[in-house]
Design a protein around this motif. Structure first.
Motif, PDB file in Angstrom:
ATOM      1  N   LYS A   1      -0.821   3.408 -11.159  1.00  0.00           N
ATOM      2  CA  LYS A   1      -1.320   2.851  -9.902  1.00  0.00           C
ATOM      3  C   LYS A   1      -2.634   3.521  -9.533  1.00  0.00           C
ATOM      4  O   LYS A   1      -2.680   4.385  -8.669  1.00  0.00           O
ATOM      5  CB  LYS A   1      -0.270   3.011  -8.812  1.00  0.00           C
ATOM      6  CG  LYS A   1       0.996   2.250  -9.113  1.00  0.00           C
ATOM      7  CD  LYS A   1       1.691   1.795  -7.878  1.00  0.00           C
ATOM      8  CE  LYS A   1       2.913   0.978  -8.189  1.00  0.00           C
ATOM      9  NZ  LYS A   1       2.642  -0.366  -8.606  1.00  0.00           N
ATOM     10  N   TRP A   2      -3.701   3.152 -10.249  1.00  0.00           N
ATOM     11  CA  TRP A   2      -5.031   3.672  -9.975  1.00  0.00           C
ATOM     12  C   TRP A   2      -6.057   2.634 -10.391  1.00  0.00           C
ATOM     13  O   TRP A   2      -5.699   1.531 -10.816  1.00  0.00           O
ATOM     14  CB  TRP A   2      -5.234   5.029 -10.625  1.00  0.00           C
ATOM     15  CG  TRP A   2      -5.325   5.067 -12.134  1.00  0.00           C
ATOM     16  CD1 TRP A   2      -4.567   4.375 -13.036  1.00  0.00           C
ATOM     17  CD2 TRP A   2      -6.240   5.828 -12.904  1.00  0.00           C
ATOM     18  NE1 TRP A   2      -4.944   4.684 -14.319  1.00  0.00           N
ATOM     19  CE2 TRP A   2      -5.986   5.576 -14.268  1.00  0.00           C
ATOM     20  CE3 TRP A   2      -7.256   6.713 -12.586  1.00  0.00           C
ATOM     21  CZ2 TRP A   2      -6.695   6.166 -15.299  1.00  0.00           C
ATOM     22  CZ3 TRP A   2      -7.964   7.304 -13.616  1.00  0.00           C
ATOM     23  CH2 TRP A   2      -7.678   7.029 -14.946  1.00  0.00           C
ATOM     24  N   HIS A   3      -7.337   2.953 -10.274  1.00  0.00           N
ATOM     25  CA  HIS A   3      -8.387   1.955 -10.467  1.00  0.00           C
ATOM     26  C   HIS A   3      -8.858   1.796 -11.915  1.00  0.00           C
ATOM     27  O   HIS A   3      -9.613   0.877 -12.207  1.00  0.00           O
ATOM     28  CB  HIS A   3      -9.587   2.279  -9.567  1.00  0.00           C
ATOM     29  CG  HIS A   3     -10.336   3.512  -9.971  1.00  0.00           C
ATOM     30  ND1 HIS A   3      -9.807   4.776  -9.821  1.00  0.00           N
ATOM     31  CD2 HIS A   3     -11.556   3.662 -10.540  1.00  0.00           C
ATOM     32  CE1 HIS A   3     -10.682   5.658 -10.269  1.00  0.00           C
ATOM     33  NE2 HIS A   3     -11.748   5.011 -10.708  1.00  0.00           N
TER      34      HIS A   3
ATOM     35  N   ARG B   1      -8.537  -3.127 -13.049  1.00  0.00           N
ATOM     36  CA  ARG B   1      -7.109  -3.106 -12.737  1.00  0.00           C
ATOM     37  C   ARG B   1      -6.556  -4.495 -12.978  1.00  0.00           C
ATOM     38  O   ARG B   1      -7.288  -5.491 -12.924  1.00  0.00           O
ATOM     39  CB  ARG B   1      -6.844  -2.608 -11.322  1.00  0.00           C
ATOM     40  CG  ARG B   1      -7.398  -3.437 -10.231  1.00  0.00           C
ATOM     41  CD  ARG B   1      -7.197  -2.735  -8.861  1.00  0.00           C
ATOM     42  NE  ARG B   1      -7.726  -3.572  -7.822  1.00  0.00           N
ATOM     43  CZ  ARG B   1      -6.984  -4.311  -7.009  1.00  0.00           C
ATOM     44  NH1 ARG B   1      -5.676  -4.278  -7.092  1.00  0.00           N
ATOM     45  NH2 ARG B   1      -7.550  -5.070  -6.095  1.00  0.00           N
TER      46      ARG B   1
ATOM     47  N   GLY C   1      -0.756  -4.574 -11.528  1.00  0.00           N
ATOM     48  CA  GLY C   1      -0.764  -3.332 -10.757  1.00  0.00           C
ATOM     49  C   GLY C   1      -0.488  -2.083 -11.573  1.00  0.00           C
ATOM     50  O   GLY C   1      -0.359  -0.999 -11.019  1.00  0.00           O
ATOM     51  N   PHE C   2      -0.429  -2.211 -12.907  1.00  0.00           N
ATOM     52  CA  PHE C   2      -0.132  -1.048 -13.753  1.00  0.00           C
ATOM     53  C   PHE C   2      -1.136  -0.868 -14.892  1.00  0.00           C
ATOM     54  O   PHE C   2      -1.693   0.201 -15.080  1.00  0.00           O
ATOM     55  CB  PHE C   2       1.283  -1.140 -14.339  1.00  0.00           C
ATOM     56  CG  PHE C   2       1.609  -0.003 -15.270  1.00  0.00           C
ATOM     57  CD1 PHE C   2       1.983   1.226 -14.774  1.00  0.00           C
ATOM     58  CD2 PHE C   2       1.511  -0.163 -16.644  1.00  0.00           C
ATOM     59  CE1 PHE C   2       2.260   2.294 -15.631  1.00  0.00           C
ATOM     60  CE2 PHE C   2       1.781   0.882 -17.506  1.00  0.00           C
ATOM     61  CZ  PHE C   2       2.157   2.112 -16.999  1.00  0.00           C
TER      62      PHE C   2
ATOM     63  N   GLN D   1      -6.960   1.177 -14.851  1.00  0.00           N
ATOM     64  CA  GLN D   1      -5.771   0.820 -15.618  1.00  0.00           C
ATOM     65  C   GLN D   1      -6.115   0.323 -17.023  1.00  0.00           C
ATOM     66  O   GLN D   1      -5.355   0.534 -17.962  1.00  0.00           O
ATOM     67  CB  GLN D   1      -4.990  -0.272 -14.877  1.00  0.00           C
ATOM     68  CG  GLN D   1      -4.460   0.196 -13.544  1.00  0.00           C
ATOM     69  CD  GLN D   1      -3.898  -0.921 -12.700  1.00  0.00           C
ATOM     70  OE1 GLN D   1      -4.078  -2.101 -12.989  1.00  0.00           O
ATOM     71  NE2 GLN D   1      -3.219  -0.554 -11.634  1.00  0.00           N
TER      72      GLN D   1
END
Length: 144
Positions: free
Chosen positions: A39-41, A128, A28-29, A43
């Motif tokens: 926290k975005w698409h 991600r 998730g990072f 990563q």
């Protein structure tokens, strides 16, 4: 067998990334210590070594990370990837493809100015981290 040729990070956005010996992919990072984590698409970015080879024909001094790519692959066939596909690194890390290509900088990057073309807008792959773990150059990478 497809492998990771290099893993690169940068502490600040807009900077050329530098190869690292070991990278920690956080669920998730993104990659620990990389400016594009969050926290975005987008990563993690991937680019095929075969694509970089074509640019090196015009610019032989090109170093790993010059396109701000996190992962350089060899033998994976990234040109056939679709948004939503999953990629596995080693036995633990899972990435989900979220975007293919990206808009180039307004006035073009240094590589585009030197060679007349930049491959990231067409061939850069973004993902991600779904499942984290540690990875290094030489690890296997595959579609799952």
């Amino acid at each position: 067998m497809a492998t990771i040729e290099a893993i690169c990070i940068s502490r600040k956005k807009g900077m050329v990334k530098k190869p690292v010996d070991l990278a920690n992919f956080q669920e998730g990072f993104g990659i620990e210590g990389d400016a594009h984590g969050g926290k975005w698409h987008r990563q993690v970015s991937l680019l095929a070594g075969e694509s970089i080879d074509r640019v090196k024909e015009k610019l032989p001094s090109l170093k790993d990370g010059a396109f701000a790519e996190n992962i350089i692959t060899r033998g994976l066939g990234l040109s056939s990837v679709s948004v939503g596909d999953s990629i596995q690194i080693g036995t633990a890390i899972i990435l989900e493809i979220t975007q293919i290509g990206k808009k180039c900088h307004n006035d073009g990057c240094v590589i585009k100015k030197a060679t007349g073309d930049c491959i990231m807008p067409k061939e850069g792959i973004f993902a991600r981290v779904i499942q984290g773990g540690e990875a290094k150059a030489g690890e296997t990478i595959s579609f799952c």
